[in-house]
Design an enzyme around this catalytic site. Structure first.
Site, PDB file in Angstrom:
ATOM      1  N   HIS A 198      -8.497  15.717  26.566  1.00 16.14           N
ATOM      2  CA  HIS A 198      -9.126  15.169  25.368  1.00 16.14           C
ATOM      3  C   HIS A 198      -8.153  14.319  24.577  1.00 16.14           C
ATOM      4  CE1 HIS A 198      -7.443  19.083  24.185  1.00 16.14           C
ATOM      5  NE2 HIS A 198      -7.393  18.649  22.934  1.00 16.14           N
ATOM      6  N   HIS A 211      -7.484  13.158  20.626  1.00 16.16           N
ATOM      7  CA  HIS A 211      -7.771  13.331  19.208  1.00 16.16           C
ATOM      8  C   HIS A 211      -7.761  11.934  18.596  1.00 16.16           C
ATOM      9  CE1 HIS A 211      -6.942  17.729  18.841  1.00 16.16           C
ATOM     10  NE2 HIS A 211      -6.217  17.488  19.927  1.00 16.16           N
TER      11      HIS A 211
END
Length: 141
Positions: A101, A103
């Site tokens: 992922h 951010h």
């Protein structure tokens, strides 16, 4: 490939609630429940991959494009004055959820005391920098 014990796979599948802000055939973008700043979004691939070293190049590219779009929305919609894009790969780099992922952290002029760089930039040793660069290029000593 989905992993039953993966929090983010549950978000992709819809079995774990999230506040989605965008999605496409390869990615899902949703609000971080522990935001660093207002508008902190996570961008993930739909296909499970543990981290930056494991993600398929096509999924990485799709996540990068989605992160760029989320950064643009943070500036255009939320009035952010900047954006940090962060990926943590491995426990020593602060990774806590083992599904790749990004951010996307909007930054605002008044949040400088709230968030700081994780290191203090100081000049490095030029010889060591050159040696490490050679090692990363694959130059033989």
């Amino acid at each position: 490939m989905s992993h039953e014990d993966c929090l983010f796979c549950g978000i992709v599948e819809g079995t774990i609630p999230s506040v989605r802000v965008a999605e496409d055939e390869r990615t899902v973008s949703f609000m971080d429940i522990n935001p660093a700043t207002e508008g902190h979004v996570l961008v993930i691939p739909r296909a499970h991959s543990k981290d930056l070293l494991e993600i398929a190049p096509e999924d990485l590219a799709a996540c990068a494009v989605a992160a760029q779009q989320m950064a643009g929305r943070a500036v255009d919609v939320l009035g952010a004055s900047g954006v940090n894009l962060l990926n943590c790969c491995g426990a020593s780099a602060w990774q806590t959820v083992y599904h790749f992922h990004f951010h996307v952290v909007p930054r605002y002029d008044d949040d400088r005391d709230q968030l700081t760089l994780p290191w203090i930039p100081t000049p490095g040793d030029p010889d060591q920098i050159a040696e490490t660069g050679a090692r990363l290029r694959g130059d033989e000593a």
